[in-house]
Design a protein around this motif. Sequence first.
Motif, mmCIF file in Angstrom:
data_model
loop_
_atom_site.group_PDB
_atom_site.id
_atom_site.type_symbol
_atom_site.label_atom_id
_atom_site.label_comp_id
_atom_site.label_asym_id
_atom_site.label_seq_id
_atom_site.Cartn_x
_atom_site.Cartn_y
_atom_site.Cartn_z
ATOM 1 N N ILE A 1 -9.212 1.315 9.705
ATOM 2 C CA ILE A 1 -8.757 1.801 8.404
ATOM 3 C C ILE A 1 -7.228 1.824 8.409
ATOM 4 O O ILE A 1 -6.628 2.361 9.338
ATOM 5 C CB ILE A 1 -9.265 3.232 8.123
ATOM 6 C CG1 ILE A 1 -10.786 3.293 8.282
ATOM 7 C CG2 ILE A 1 -8.870 3.679 6.720
ATOM 8 C CD1 ILE A 1 -11.361 4.660 8.015
ATOM 9 N N PRO A 2 -6.611 1.243 7.399
ATOM 10 C CA PRO A 2 -5.144 1.266 7.355
ATOM 11 C C PRO A 2 -4.607 2.697 7.375
ATOM 12 O O PRO A 2 -5.206 3.595 6.768
ATOM 13 C CB PRO A 2 -4.817 0.599 6.010
ATOM 14 C CG PRO A 2 -6.040 -0.167 5.639
ATOM 15 C CD PRO A 2 -7.200 0.525 6.273
ATOM 16 N N THR A 3 -3.512 2.887 8.088
ATOM 17 C CA THR A 3 -2.941 4.230 8.244
ATOM 18 C C THR A 3 -2.582 4.856 6.901
ATOM 19 O O THR A 3 -2.726 6.064 6.709
ATOM 20 C CB THR A 3 -1.694 4.157 9.153
ATOM 21 O OG1 THR A 3 -2.095 3.522 10.362
ATOM 22 C CG2 THR A 3 -1.155 5.533 9.477
ATOM 23 N N SER A 4 -2.143 4.011 5.974
ATOM 24 C CA SER A 4 -1.766 4.555 4.662
ATOM 25 C C SER A 4 -2.973 5.221 3.997
ATOM 26 O O SER A 4 -2.861 6.288 3.396
ATOM 27 C CB SER A 4 -1.218 3.443 3.774
ATOM 28 O OG SER A 4 -2.197 2.438 3.614
ATOM 29 N N ILE A 5 -4.120 4.602 4.132
ATOM 30 C CA ILE A 5 -5.322 5.170 3.525
ATOM 31 C C ILE A 5 -5.743 6.443 4.237
ATOM 32 O O ILE A 5 -6.130 7.432 3.627
ATOM 33 C CB ILE A 5 -6.461 4.125 3.526
ATOM 34 C CG1 ILE A 5 -6.048 2.970 2.606
ATOM 35 C CG2 ILE A 5 -7.781 4.743 3.106
ATOM 36 C CD1 ILE A 5 -7.110 1.961 2.329
ATOM 37 N N LEU A 6 -5.613 6.426 5.573
ATOM 38 C CA LEU A 6 -5.950 7.628 6.338
ATOM 39 C C LEU A 6 -5.076 8.798 5.914
ATOM 40 O O LEU A 6 -5.536 9.919 5.739
ATOM 41 C CB LEU A 6 -5.754 7.363 7.834
ATOM 42 C CG LEU A 6 -6.818 6.514 8.505
ATOM 43 C CD1 LEU A 6 -6.411 6.253 9.952
ATOM 44 C CD2 LEU A 6 -8.171 7.203 8.445
ATOM 45 N N ASN A 7 -3.797 8.516 5.735
ATOM 46 C CA ASN A 7 -2.890 9.610 5.412
ATOM 47 C C ASN A 7 -3.066 10.100 3.982
ATOM 48 O O ASN A 7 -2.863 11.274 3.702
ATOM 49 C CB ASN A 7 -1.453 9.237 5.742
ATOM 50 C CG ASN A 7 -1.232 9.300 7.257
ATOM 51 O OD1 ASN A 7 -1.616 10.273 7.908
ATOM 52 N ND2 ASN A 7 -0.687 8.246 7.823
ATOM 53 N N ARG A 8 -3.497 9.206 3.110
ATOM 54 C CA ARG A 8 -3.838 9.678 1.767
ATOM 55 C C ARG A 8 -5.044 10.618 1.846
ATOM 56 O O ARG A 8 -5.107 11.639 1.181
ATOM 57 C CB ARG A 8 -4.139 8.494 0.839
ATOM 58 C CG ARG A 8 -4.223 8.954 -0.618
ATOM 59 C CD ARG A 8 -4.598 7.844 -1.584
ATOM 60 N NE ARG A 8 -3.891 6.592 -1.308
ATOM 61 C CZ ARG A 8 -4.439 5.389 -1.505
ATOM 62 N NH1 ARG A 8 -5.679 5.286 -1.958
ATOM 63 N NH2 ARG A 8 -3.756 4.290 -1.246
ATOM 64 N N MET A 9 -5.984 10.242 2.707
ATOM 65 C CA MET A 9 -7.155 11.099 2.895
ATOM 66 C C MET A 9 -6.725 12.484 3.386
ATOM 67 O O MET A 9 -7.195 13.513 2.892
ATOM 68 C CB MET A 9 -8.105 10.447 3.901
ATOM 69 C CG MET A 9 -9.391 11.211 4.145
ATOM 70 S SD MET A 9 -10.260 10.639 5.624
ATOM 71 C CE MET A 9 -9.557 11.725 6.839
ATOM 72 N N ASP B 1 -5.238 14.542 0.645
ATOM 73 C CA ASP B 1 -6.276 15.102 -0.214
ATOM 74 C C ASP B 1 -6.946 16.303 0.435
ATOM 75 O O ASP B 1 -7.202 17.311 -0.208
ATOM 76 C CB ASP B 1 -7.347 14.041 -0.524
ATOM 77 C CG ASP B 1 -6.840 13.035 -1.547
ATOM 78 O OD1 ASP B 1 -5.732 13.267 -2.093
ATOM 79 O OD2 ASP B 1 -7.526 12.023 -1.771
ATOM 80 N N ILE B 2 -7.242 16.177 1.725
ATOM 81 C CA ILE B 2 -7.909 17.289 2.418
ATOM 82 C C ILE B 2 -7.011 18.518 2.416
ATOM 83 O O ILE B 2 -7.436 19.627 2.089
ATOM 84 C CB ILE B 2 -8.264 16.885 3.876
ATOM 85 C CG1 ILE B 2 -9.348 15.816 3.870
ATOM 86 C CG2 ILE B 2 -8.718 18.109 4.665
ATOM 87 C CD1 ILE B 2 -9.574 15.168 5.220
ATOM 88 N N VAL B 3 -5.760 18.297 2.756
ATOM 89 C CA VAL B 3 -4.829 19.418 2.833
ATOM 90 C C VAL B 3 -4.653 20.073 1.462
ATOM 91 O O VAL B 3 -4.523 21.289 1.344
ATOM 92 C CB VAL B 3 -3.470 18.937 3.409
ATOM 93 C CG1 VAL B 3 -2.416 20.024 3.307
ATOM 94 C CG2 VAL B 3 -3.658 18.497 4.850
ATOM 95 N N SER B 4 -4.697 19.261 0.401
ATOM 96 C CA SER B 4 -4.476 19.811 -0.937
ATOM 97 C C SER B 4 -5.706 20.499 -1.504
ATOM 98 O O SER B 4 -5.590 21.479 -2.222
ATOM 99 C CB SER B 4 -4.064 18.715 -1.922
ATOM 100 O OG SER B 4 -3.170 17.823 -1.348
#
Length: 440
Positions: A357-365, A368-371
């Motif tokens: 999974i691209p890191t950018s997508i992981l970090n968006r995830m 979202d979790i943090v928010s």
Amino acid sequence: MGRNGDVVAIIGRANVGKSTLFNRIVQKRLAIVDDIPGVTRDRIYARVEWSGKSFYLVDTGGFPNDDEPLLDAVGRQIARAIEEANVIILVIDGREGILPQDEKIAEILRKSNRKVIVAVNKVDEPMHEHLIYDAYKLGFEDVVGVSAEHNRNISNLLDIVVAHVDEETVEEDEDDAIKIAIVGRPNVGKSSIFNALIGEERAIVSDIPGTTRDSIDTVITYEGKKYLLIDTAGLRKKSRLKDDIEFYSLLRAERSMDRADVVLLVIDVTEAVTEQDKRIAGMVFEKGKGLVVALNKWDLLPEGQPKLGDSIIKFAKEQLYFTNDAPVITTSALSKRNILKIFDVCNEIYTLRQTRIPTSILNRMVRDIVSFQRLPSDGKGRFLNIYYVTQVETAPPSFVFFVNDQNLVDKPFERKIINELVKVGNFRGVPVRVFWKNRR
Ligand code: GDP
Ligand code: GDP
């Protein structure tokens, strides 16, 4: 780490110390590679590593005993051990010396072409060393005096054992093939599915030697892709020894799984999902392999009841809730229903298991979790904070989350994270590994 291992069986009459020896070798000093919860309780075999080699150690004394005469039961165990094991450790009680039953067992073993090592047990102190000489009359070259209870000479014994254990061989030519293990309880239709797979005229089939003695792998080319079906010897030729011991089939399944990318778990639809099926599925996930489920014998369901079929699939998925929604195929080896679909689905799961999974997508995830999620805390106002995440491995996909304090992570939250990853990566039927690391 090894891909496959020889089987080493401990045999001998009752009370010579087989279980003590097994536990000594397995529990102490050695790395047990596969320690699967659910299976550990009544475990009578384990994977052992010694001197860079690995093998499966089997305690034949641990077999459930039926009501038959003891000698028959022992005889059956020996026959089984000869069939399944590459190396046999014959345990003798040094204190009691060689009894007629020991000689009887030895006689059967001499006729087998298996490597036999005699372990003269209960040689607890150097002064007891003379106890071992008697054992040479059994006619085997390797005789070692040991004390399972006092941990004497066990490493000597293991040195001799691994000298006869095959080197791990890696299939050089078939590394581009998708390796599939077909597993399941006896009589669910594994052999029939295998035969249906190789019987399809669109498939090109060839046999190659497996990684251990007596094992055969089958390579099938279908739609330009190579599939290697692991250790198919047992699927072609059923064991001569019919009995109710599911134990060896489980061991064989485990050996196959260790080499597989994807495991096809065959379930008899008329028996629904049993505890044993769940155990096997659990093992697949523990081993980090992809899982595909075949609900076989679908032809036996009454016709004209589509709702029944749907509810059976739903039930199976519920029972296998921990498998990240592994694909369930409804098959019939008899009518050939969905047989070729097995290749397609295994291929799909194989690919998913390799996904990055691209890191950018992981970090968006993560954002979202943090928010949107409540993060775990220590109850005193200190909350978990996730800084970033990175995928460190594929097959199985493994992720490291960098956080303020890994001790704040609890099981439910980790499960939640895994579910998110499964969604993001579409990892159905693929185990996901998550690790937490502190970062200042
Ligand atoms: P199994 O029936 O062959 O599996 O035998 P067990 O492992 O249950 O052992 C039978 C008995 O022998 C137990 O009481 C053990 O404690 C004892 N025993 C096992 N290994 C040794 C040993 O190395 N020395 C001594 N003195 N006793 C042992
Ligand atoms: P294994 O022990 O898992 O390899 O099972 P087998 O392939 O030997 O099958 C066990 C029994 O189930 C045999 O009698 C098969 O003919 C039967 N069987 C296997 N697959 C099917 C199926 O899809 N439908 C029906 N009706 N019977 C099947």
